[in-house]
Design a protein around this motif. Structure first.
Motif, PDB file in Angstrom:
ATOM      1  N   ILE A  60       7.739 -14.965   6.580  1.00  0.00           N
ATOM      2  CA  ILE A  60       7.974 -14.606   7.978  1.00  0.00           C
ATOM      3  C   ILE A  60       7.307 -15.655   8.859  1.00  0.00           C
ATOM      4  CG2 ILE A  60       7.619 -12.844   9.758  1.00  0.00           C
ATOM      5  CD1 ILE A  60       9.378 -11.850   7.462  1.00  0.00           C
ATOM      6  N   LYS A  61       8.018 -16.067   9.914  1.00  0.00           N
ATOM      7  CA  LYS A  61       7.462 -16.981  10.916  1.00  0.00           C
ATOM      8  C   LYS A  61       7.610 -16.332  12.277  1.00  0.00           C
ATOM      9  CE  LYS A  61       7.506 -21.603   9.275  1.00  0.00           C
ATOM     10  NZ  LYS A  61       7.856 -22.978   9.584  1.00  0.00           N
ATOM     11  N   MET A  62       6.581 -16.517  13.110  1.00  0.00           N
ATOM     12  CA  MET A  62       6.611 -16.002  14.469  1.00  0.00           C
ATOM     13  C   MET A  62       6.290 -17.144  15.426  1.00  0.00           C
ATOM     14  SD  MET A  62       4.698 -12.369  13.894  1.00  0.00           S
ATOM     15  CE  MET A  62       3.510 -13.025  12.733  1.00  0.00           C
ATOM     16  N   TYR A  63       7.147 -17.328  16.403  1.00  0.00           N
ATOM     17  CA  TYR A  63       6.969 -18.348  17.429  1.00  0.00           C
ATOM     18  C   TYR A  63       6.890 -17.656  18.788  1.00  0.00           C
ATOM     19  CZ  TYR A  63       8.720 -21.657  13.919  1.00  0.00           C
ATOM     20  OH  TYR A  63       8.910 -22.409  12.794  1.00  0.00           O
ATOM     21  N   TYR A  64       5.740 -17.770  19.458  1.00  0.00           N
ATOM     22  CA  TYR A  64       5.555 -17.183  20.780  1.00  0.00           C
ATOM     23  C   TYR A  64       4.604 -18.038  21.598  1.00  0.00           C
ATOM     24  CZ  TYR A  64       7.795 -12.964  19.027  1.00  0.00           C
ATOM     25  OH  TYR A  64       8.690 -12.087  18.492  1.00  0.00           O
ATOM     26  N   ASN A  65       4.993 -18.296  22.841  1.00  0.00           N
ATOM     27  CA  ASN A  65       4.132 -18.985  23.811  1.00  0.00           C
ATOM     28  C   ASN A  65       3.487 -20.254  23.246  1.00  0.00           C
ATOM     29  OD1 ASN A  65       4.607 -16.974  25.776  1.00  0.00           O
ATOM     30  ND2 ASN A  65       3.053 -15.682  24.832  1.00  0.00           N
ATOM     31  N   GLY A  66       4.266 -21.053  22.531  1.00  0.00           N
ATOM     32  CA  GLY A  66       3.757 -22.314  22.004  1.00  0.00           C
ATOM     33  C   GLY A  66       2.919 -22.191  20.744  1.00  0.00           C
ATOM     34  N   LYS A  67       2.796 -20.989  20.191  1.00  0.00           N
ATOM     35  CA  LYS A  67       2.014 -20.768  18.968  1.00  0.00           C
ATOM     36  C   LYS A  67       2.937 -20.338  17.837  1.00  0.00           C
ATOM     37  CE  LYS A  67      -2.027 -21.620  20.692  1.00  0.00           C
ATOM     38  NZ  LYS A  67      -2.775 -22.793  20.241  1.00  0.00           N
ATOM     39  N   VAL A  68       2.586 -20.769  16.619  1.00  0.00           N
ATOM     40  CA  VAL A  68       3.342 -20.389  15.426  1.00  0.00           C
ATOM     41  C   VAL A  68       2.384 -19.755  14.424  1.00  0.00           C
ATOM     42  CG1 VAL A  68       3.098 -22.692  14.363  1.00  0.00           C
ATOM     43  CG2 VAL A  68       4.921 -21.162  13.589  1.00  0.00           C
ATOM     44  N   MET A  69       2.864 -18.748  13.742  1.00  0.00           N
ATOM     45  CA  MET A  69       2.112 -18.131  12.653  1.00  0.00           C
ATOM     46  C   MET A  69       3.115 -17.795  11.563  1.00  0.00           C
ATOM     47  SD  MET A  69      -0.455 -14.933  12.766  1.00  0.00           S
ATOM     48  CE  MET A  69      -1.264 -14.362  11.302  1.00  0.00           C
ATOM     49  N   TRP A  70       2.726 -18.069  10.324  1.00  0.00           N
ATOM     50  CA  TRP A  70       3.623 -17.729   9.223  1.00  0.00           C
ATOM     51  C   TRP A  70       2.829 -17.201   8.043  1.00  0.00           C
ATOM     52  CZ3 TRP A  70       3.180 -20.033   4.477  1.00  0.00           C
ATOM     53  CH2 TRP A  70       2.487 -21.236   4.424  1.00  0.00           C
ATOM     54  N   THR A  71       3.520 -16.418   7.238  1.00  0.00           N
ATOM     55  CA  THR A  71       2.930 -15.870   6.028  1.00  0.00           C
ATOM     56  C   THR A  71       4.005 -15.787   4.951  1.00  0.00           C
ATOM     57  OG1 THR A  71       1.648 -14.054   5.090  1.00  0.00           O
ATOM     58  CG2 THR A  71       3.313 -13.468   6.706  1.00  0.00           C
ATOM     59  N   ARG A  72       3.577 -15.911   3.726  1.00  0.00           N
ATOM     60  CA  ARG A  72       4.495 -15.848   2.584  1.00  0.00           C
ATOM     61  C   ARG A  72       3.937 -14.865   1.572  1.00  0.00           C
ATOM     62  NH1 ARG A  72       5.129 -21.294  -0.553  1.00  0.00           N
ATOM     63  NH2 ARG A  72       5.976 -21.874   1.458  1.00  0.00           N
ATOM     64  N   TYR A  73       4.824 -14.012   1.056  1.00  0.00           N
ATOM     65  CA  TYR A  73       4.453 -13.081  -0.003  1.00  0.00           C
ATOM     66  C   TYR A  73       5.346 -13.355  -1.209  1.00  0.00           C
ATOM     67  CZ  TYR A  73       4.004  -8.831  -2.746  1.00  0.00           C
ATOM     68  OH  TYR A  73       3.802  -7.948  -3.766  1.00  0.00           O
ATOM     69  N   VAL A  74       4.712 -13.626  -2.328  1.00  0.00           N
ATOM     70  CA  VAL A  74       5.411 -13.831  -3.596  1.00  0.00           C
ATOM     71  C   VAL A  74       4.902 -12.761  -4.550  1.00  0.00           C
ATOM     72  CG1 VAL A  74       5.944 -15.461  -5.444  1.00  0.00           C
ATOM     73  CG2 VAL A  74       5.494 -16.311  -3.130  1.00  0.00           C
ATOM     74  N   PRO A  75       5.750 -11.811  -4.977  1.00  0.00           N
ATOM     75  CA  PRO A  75       5.281 -10.659  -5.743  1.00  0.00           C
ATOM     76  C   PRO A  75       4.524 -11.003  -7.023  1.00  0.00           C
ATOM     77  CG  PRO A  75       7.663 -10.541  -5.388  1.00  0.00           C
ATOM     78  CD  PRO A  75       7.177 -11.804  -4.774  1.00  0.00           C
ATOM     79  N   LYS A  76       4.901 -12.072  -7.698  1.00  0.00           N
ATOM     80  CA  LYS A  76       4.272 -12.388  -8.982  1.00  0.00           C
ATOM     81  C   LYS A  76       3.204 -13.467  -8.843  1.00  0.00           C
ATOM     82  CE  LYS A  76       8.303 -10.976 -11.528  1.00  0.00           C
ATOM     83  NZ  LYS A  76       9.353 -11.269 -12.443  1.00  0.00           N
ATOM     84  N   ASP A  77       2.676 -13.648  -7.631  1.00  0.00           N
ATOM     85  CA  ASP A  77       1.702 -14.704  -7.381  1.00  0.00           C
ATOM     86  C   ASP A  77       0.583 -14.130  -6.517  1.00  0.00           C
ATOM     87  OD1 ASP A  77       0.322 -17.026  -6.843  1.00  0.00           O
ATOM     88  OD2 ASP A  77       2.031 -18.099  -6.005  1.00  0.00           O
ATOM     89  N   SER A  78      -0.635 -14.241  -6.955  1.00  0.00           N
ATOM     90  CA  SER A  78      -1.755 -13.711  -6.177  1.00  0.00           C
ATOM     91  C   SER A  78      -2.297 -14.734  -5.174  1.00  0.00           C
ATOM     92  CB  SER A  78      -2.880 -13.272  -7.118  1.00  0.00           C
ATOM     93  OG  SER A  78      -3.377 -14.390  -7.837  1.00  0.00           O
TER      94      SER A  78
END
Length: 147
Positions: A60-78
């Motif tokens: 998931i990526k979020m772009y708001y007011n010049g800022k970006v945040m992203w996260t990734r979830y991989v079920p078989k990877d800690s």
């Protein structure tokens, strides 16, 4: 009465020609919002191979007011994958400058922590395309808008 009907007709005609559905008044799509990765493209000369995200994988990526945040979830990877920073766009490029990221991301990040990619932006989808030194596409991440 004829003048009044003519005025009403003219008003309706002008309103419909300049209303929000008029192509001239529609604004360019914006990257602001929340996006989910749906697939990857791999480029090999004139050939493009599209690989869907695997089941359970979420980025998931979020772009708001010049800022970006992203996260990734991989079920078989800690291993944790996330990042935060600023972004800027032109009509054809997306530049992300990460300020904070997970340890796993830091291990593979470039020294400047700046990524400039070709941008293909539509109202409900976008692709960030990584290119080689000559500007040829290598691969891309393809996203759909969530909001």
């Amino acid at each position: 009465m004829k003048k009044l009907l003519g005025l009403v007709f003219l008003t309706l005609l002008l309103t419909s020609a300049t209303g929000p559905t008029s192509p001239k008044l529609q604004s360019a799509p914006s990257i602001e919002g929340t996006w989910e990765l749906v697939s990857f493209n791999n480029y090999d000369g004139n050939n493009i191979t599209t690989v869907p995200a695997t089941e359970g994988y979420r980025q998931i990526k979020m772009y708001y007011n010049g800022k970006v945040m992203w996260t990734r979830y991989v079920p078989k990877d800690s291993v944790e994958w996330f990042g935060y920073g600023s972004y800027s766009t032109t009509d054809s490029t997306l530049t992300e400058r990460l300020e904070y990221m997970s340890e796993s991301m830091r291990k593979i990040a470039n020294d400047s922590m700046v990524w400039t990619m070709k941008l293909d932006l539509k109202p409900d989808r976008y692709s960030q395309i990584f290119t080689d030194g000559d500007g040829n596409p290598i691969n891309s991440e393809n996203y759909k808008r969530l909001n």
